[in-house]
Design a protein around this motif. Structure first.
Motif, PDB file in Angstrom:
ATOM      1  N   LYS A 145       0.826  -1.210   0.000  1.00  0.00           N
ATOM      2  CA  LYS A 145       0.000   0.000   0.000  1.00  0.00           C
ATOM      3  C   LYS A 145       0.861   1.262   0.000  1.00  0.00           C
ATOM      4  CE  LYS A 145      -4.290  -1.158  -0.283  1.00  0.00           C
ATOM      5  NZ  LYS A 145      -5.089  -0.678  -1.441  1.00  0.00           N
ATOM      6  N   LEU A 146       1.957   1.216   0.733  1.00  0.00           N
ATOM      7  CA  LEU A 146       2.851   2.374   0.776  1.00  0.00           C
ATOM      8  C   LEU A 146       3.387   2.709  -0.614  1.00  0.00           C
ATOM      9  CD1 LEU A 146       4.682   4.424   2.310  1.00  0.00           C
ATOM     10  CD2 LEU A 146       6.314   2.548   2.598  1.00  0.00           C
ATOM     11  N   TRP A 147       3.891   1.694  -1.306  1.00  0.00           N
ATOM     12  CA  TRP A 147       4.429   1.935  -2.639  1.00  0.00           C
ATOM     13  C   TRP A 147       3.330   2.192  -3.660  1.00  0.00           C
ATOM     14  CZ3 TRP A 147       9.276   3.009  -3.974  1.00  0.00           C
ATOM     15  CH2 TRP A 147      10.281   2.731  -3.052  1.00  0.00           C
ATOM     16  N   GLN A 148       2.132   1.677  -3.432  1.00  0.00           N
ATOM     17  CA  GLN A 148       1.010   1.984  -4.323  1.00  0.00           C
ATOM     18  C   GLN A 148       0.687   3.473  -4.275  1.00  0.00           C
ATOM     19  OE1 GLN A 148      -3.066   0.763  -3.252  1.00  0.00           O
ATOM     20  NE2 GLN A 148      -3.167  -0.291  -5.232  1.00  0.00           N
ATOM     21  N   PHE A 149       0.695   4.051  -3.072  1.00  0.00           N
ATOM     22  CA  PHE A 149       0.464   5.489  -2.951  1.00  0.00           C
ATOM     23  C   PHE A 149       1.603   6.281  -3.591  1.00  0.00           C
ATOM     24  CE2 PHE A 149      -1.979   4.380   1.130  1.00  0.00           C
ATOM     25  CZ  PHE A 149      -3.137   4.190   0.403  1.00  0.00           C
ATOM     26  N   MET A 150       2.836   5.795  -3.420  1.00  0.00           N
ATOM     27  CA  MET A 150       3.977   6.515  -3.979  1.00  0.00           C
ATOM     28  C   MET A 150       3.995   6.459  -5.504  1.00  0.00           C
ATOM     29  SD  MET A 150       6.980   5.404  -1.290  1.00  0.00           S
ATOM     30  CE  MET A 150       8.224   6.362  -2.148  1.00  0.00           C
ATOM     31  N   PHE A 151       3.523   5.354  -6.086  1.00  0.00           N
ATOM     32  CA  PHE A 151       3.502   5.200  -7.539  1.00  0.00           C
ATOM     33  C   PHE A 151       2.175   5.624  -8.163  1.00  0.00           C
ATOM     34  CE2 PHE A 151       7.026   2.070  -6.884  1.00  0.00           C
ATOM     35  CZ  PHE A 151       7.943   2.709  -7.696  1.00  0.00           C
ATOM     36  N   ALA A 152       1.310   6.262  -7.397  1.00  0.00           N
ATOM     37  CA  ALA A 152       0.049   6.760  -7.943  1.00  0.00           C
ATOM     38  C   ALA A 152       0.323   7.838  -8.997  1.00  0.00           C
ATOM     39  CB  ALA A 152      -0.821   7.311  -6.819  1.00  0.00           C
ATOM     40  N   PRO A 153      -0.640   8.112  -9.898  1.00  0.00           N
ATOM     41  CA  PRO A 153      -0.408   9.139 -10.938  1.00  0.00           C
ATOM     42  C   PRO A 153       0.032  10.480 -10.372  1.00  0.00           C
ATOM     43  CG  PRO A 153      -2.367   7.872 -11.442  1.00  0.00           C
ATOM     44  CD  PRO A 153      -1.924   7.420 -10.086  1.00  0.00           C
ATOM     45  N   GLN A 154      -0.516  10.860  -9.219  1.00  0.00           N
ATOM     46  CA  GLN A 154      -0.115  12.104  -8.573  1.00  0.00           C
ATOM     47  C   GLN A 154       0.747  11.837  -7.341  1.00  0.00           C
ATOM     48  OE1 GLN A 154      -0.853  14.894 -10.133  1.00  0.00           O
ATOM     49  NE2 GLN A 154      -2.081  13.766 -11.646  1.00  0.00           N
ATOM     50  N   ILE A 156       4.328  10.625  -5.120  1.00  0.00           N
ATOM     51  CA  ILE A 156       5.606  11.278  -4.889  1.00  0.00           C
ATOM     52  C   ILE A 156       6.638  10.919  -5.955  1.00  0.00           C
ATOM     53  CG2 ILE A 156       6.435   9.435  -3.372  1.00  0.00           C
ATOM     54  CD1 ILE A 156       7.854  11.561  -1.729  1.00  0.00           C
ATOM     55  N   VAL A 157       6.554   9.723  -6.539  1.00  0.00           N
ATOM     56  CA  VAL A 157       7.543   9.313  -7.541  1.00  0.00           C
ATOM     57  C   VAL A 157       7.427  10.183  -8.790  1.00  0.00           C
ATOM     58  CG1 VAL A 157       8.322   7.422  -9.018  1.00  0.00           C
ATOM     59  CG2 VAL A 157       7.630   6.958  -6.663  1.00  0.00           C
ATOM     60  N   ASN A 158       6.228  10.328  -9.305  1.00  0.00           N
ATOM     61  CA  ASN A 158       6.039  11.192 -10.472  1.00  0.00           C
ATOM     62  C   ASN A 158       6.340  12.648 -10.151  1.00  0.00           C
ATOM     63  OD1 ASN A 158       5.384   9.282 -12.404  1.00  0.00           O
ATOM     64  ND2 ASN A 158       3.197   9.365 -11.976  1.00  0.00           N
ATOM     65  N   SER A 159       6.047  13.076  -8.921  1.00  0.00           N
ATOM     66  CA  SER A 159       6.323  14.458  -8.539  1.00  0.00           C
ATOM     67  C   SER A 159       7.814  14.727  -8.495  1.00  0.00           C
ATOM     68  CB  SER A 159       5.682  14.766  -7.179  1.00  0.00           C
ATOM     69  OG  SER A 159       4.282  14.608  -7.230  1.00  0.00           O
ATOM     70  N   VAL A 160       8.589  13.784  -7.948  1.00  0.00           N
ATOM     71  CA  VAL A 160      10.046  13.970  -7.859  1.00  0.00           C
ATOM     72  C   VAL A 160      10.688  13.874  -9.235  1.00  0.00           C
ATOM     73  CG1 VAL A 160      12.170  12.963  -6.944  1.00  0.00           C
ATOM     74  CG2 VAL A 160      10.173  13.197  -5.471  1.00  0.00           C
ATOM     75  N   LEU A 161      10.245  12.897 -10.040  1.00  0.00           N
ATOM     76  CA  LEU A 161      10.841  12.712 -11.364  1.00  0.00           C
ATOM     77  C   LEU A 161      10.295  13.682 -12.403  1.00  0.00           C
ATOM     78  CD1 LEU A 161      10.899   8.799 -11.574  1.00  0.00           C
ATOM     79  CD2 LEU A 161      12.748  10.326 -10.869  1.00  0.00           C
ATOM     80  N   ILE A 165       4.041   8.989 -15.522  1.00  0.00           N
ATOM     81  CA  ILE A 165       4.014   7.554 -15.832  1.00  0.00           C
ATOM     82  C   ILE A 165       2.899   6.878 -15.037  1.00  0.00           C
ATOM     83  CG2 ILE A 165       5.329   5.396 -15.780  1.00  0.00           C
ATOM     84  CD1 ILE A 165       7.884   7.052 -15.941  1.00  0.00           C
ATOM     85  N   MET A 166       2.142   6.014 -15.706  1.00  0.00           N
ATOM     86  CA  MET A 166       1.086   5.236 -15.045  1.00  0.00           C
ATOM     87  C   MET A 166       1.719   3.952 -14.501  1.00  0.00           C
ATOM     88  SD  MET A 166      -1.316   7.346 -15.509  1.00  0.00           S
ATOM     89  CE  MET A 166      -2.708   6.400 -14.903  1.00  0.00           C
ATOM     90  N   TRP A 167       2.271   4.052 -13.296  1.00  0.00           N
ATOM     91  CA  TRP A 167       3.062   2.956 -12.742  1.00  0.00           C
ATOM     92  C   TRP A 167       2.231   1.710 -12.465  1.00  0.00           C
ATOM     93  CZ3 TRP A 167       8.222   3.247 -12.722  1.00  0.00           C
ATOM     94  CH2 TRP A 167       8.820   4.509 -12.780  1.00  0.00           C
ATOM     95  N   THR A 168       0.970   1.837 -12.179  1.00  0.00           N
ATOM     96  CA  THR A 168       0.157   0.678 -11.790  1.00  0.00           C
ATOM     97  C   THR A 168      -0.680   0.108 -12.929  1.00  0.00           C
ATOM     98  OG1 THR A 168      -1.581   2.166 -11.018  1.00  0.00           O
ATOM     99  CG2 THR A 168       0.039   1.437  -9.396  1.00  0.00           C
ATOM    100  N   THR A 169      -0.628   0.724 -14.101  1.00  0.00           N
ATOM    101  CA  THR A 169      -1.411   0.225 -15.238  1.00  0.00           C
ATOM    102  C   THR A 169      -0.552  -0.109 -16.449  1.00  0.00           C
ATOM    103  OG1 THR A 169      -1.839   2.517 -15.927  1.00  0.00           O
ATOM    104  CG2 THR A 169      -3.501   1.449 -14.539  1.00  0.00           C
ATOM    105  N   ASP A 170       0.493   0.655 -16.690  1.00  0.00           N
ATOM    106  CA  ASP A 170       1.387   0.338 -17.802  1.00  0.00           C
ATOM    107  C   ASP A 170       2.134  -0.952 -17.488  1.00  0.00           C
ATOM    108  OD1 ASP A 170       4.458   0.785 -18.955  1.00  0.00           O
ATOM    109  OD2 ASP A 170       2.872   1.364 -20.360  1.00  0.00           O
TER     110      ASP A 170
END
Length: 338
Positions: A145-154, A156-161, A165-170
């Motif tokens: 769940k922690l990494w799911q929130f981090m890889f969400a479209p909005q 922290i991962v997309n915000s920092v990078l 990227i759609m991390w959970t669907t692509d």
């Protein structure tokens, strides 16, 4: 010989309660699953309109998974219609093997680095060890769940990078996300096992190497790596077997569907059981068991993973024989000189 026989009987007597528990908890379910894998599923009899037992099915369930065949109304595997694939076994197996190779490789490298850091002699070493082991102590569901929130479209991962990227669907991004999350969680486990091996290396060995002028890289390559190899191989073995049974991380983090780009073979078993196909699920469980057993045999046989510790005993006996030969040869030379 009589003393050894008495010791063996005493050891067997002391181990028998644990062996009985293992036989009930592990042995019976394994044998039951193998038995069910050769039985056809219950199906509706068109003549009577009631459900009947399927009877002996042979290797039909195994063919259902391995040959991408469809399951007929009688509970037996049959040929699928043109263009229809019945199962996602091979894609799931590919994902499982790919995750295992990627995660175990990265975790071994990072685990070695973390173990070397934790093995150092400096102030605050206990705090560093505690901090490194925190990810491993977190439950897998919480990690997912922690990494799911981090890889969400909005997230922290997309915000920092600065990406979208759609991390959970692509498909490829989802696989990459699962690998990152798994490495973050279980690299400390590898570090802990490798650290135990590092602490068994005598410090006098490094002192002698420094006196001889060996660099840090030479000490690592010629001393640390060979001496920590038994513990490293055991860590790789345990982590590989655990990665092949991966289930909860991709299910919670990405999707529980067998059509998911991150679906692993354990997901197929659970989904088949939820659909009431217990016999075909048992066949797939047996296939997973045989595959993991084969991988464990390869690691133990060819990579030298010494799980029982007998390898160290054999090495010690060989070294003792070599020492005796050297001492005998030296004594013979001395007698000849005198």
């Amino acid at each position: 010989m009589r003393t050894r026989a008495q010791q063996a009987r005493r050891a067997l007597l002391l181990l028998s309660p644990a062996l009985i528990v293992l036989a009930v908890v592990i042995g019976y379910p394994v044998l039951r699953a193998i038995y069910l894998s050769f039985q056809a599923d219950r199906h509706l009899d068109p003549d009577t309109g009631v459900f009947v037992e399927g009877g002996f099915a042979g290797f039909q369930h195994y063919l259902y998974w391995l040959n991408q065949r469809c399951m007929g109304s009688d509970g037996l595997a049959t040929t699928c219609p043109p263009g229809v694939l019945s199962t996602d076994f091979w894609p799931a197996l590919t994902n499982t093997v790919g995750f295992t190779l990627a995660t175990v490789t990265l975790e071994t490298i990072l685990g070695m680095i973390m173990a070397l850091i934790m093995a150092g002699n400096y102030k605050g070493r206990g705090l560093v060890r505690a901090a490194v082991l925190i990810p491993w102590a977190i439950p897998t569901a919480v990690t997912a769940k922690l990494w799911q929130f981090m890889f969400a479209p909005q997230g922290i991962v997309n915000s920092v990078l600065g990406t979208d990227i759609m991390w959970t669907t692509d498909p490829w991004a989802a696989r990459f996300a699962v690998i990152i999350a798994d490495v973050w969680k279980t690299a400390p486990f590898m570090a802990l096992l490798i650290l135990a091996g590092l602490q068994m290396i005598p410090k006098e060995t490094y002192e002698a190497a420094r006196v001889d002028g060996a660099s840090r890289w030479q000490q690592f390559w010629l001393i640390t790596l060979p001496l920590v190899r038994p513990a490293l191989m055991v860590a790789v073995l345990f982590r590989t077997l655990d990665a092949l049974r991966m289930y909860d991380l991709p299910v919670i983090m990405i999707s529980p569907s067998s059509n998911s780009p991150t679906a692993v073979i354990s997901q197929l078993v659970v989904e088949d059981m939820r659909q009431g196909n217990f016999n075909s699920a048992s066949a797939l469980s047996t296939l997973i068991f045989l595959f993991i057993f084969f991988v464990a045999f390869i690691l133990i046989r060819f990579l030298g993973a010494d799980v029982s510790g007998t390898g160290e005993q054999r090495a010690a006996k060989k070294e003792a024989k070599r020492r005796q030969k050297r001492e005998a040869k030296a004594a013979t030379v001395q007698m000849g000189a005198s």
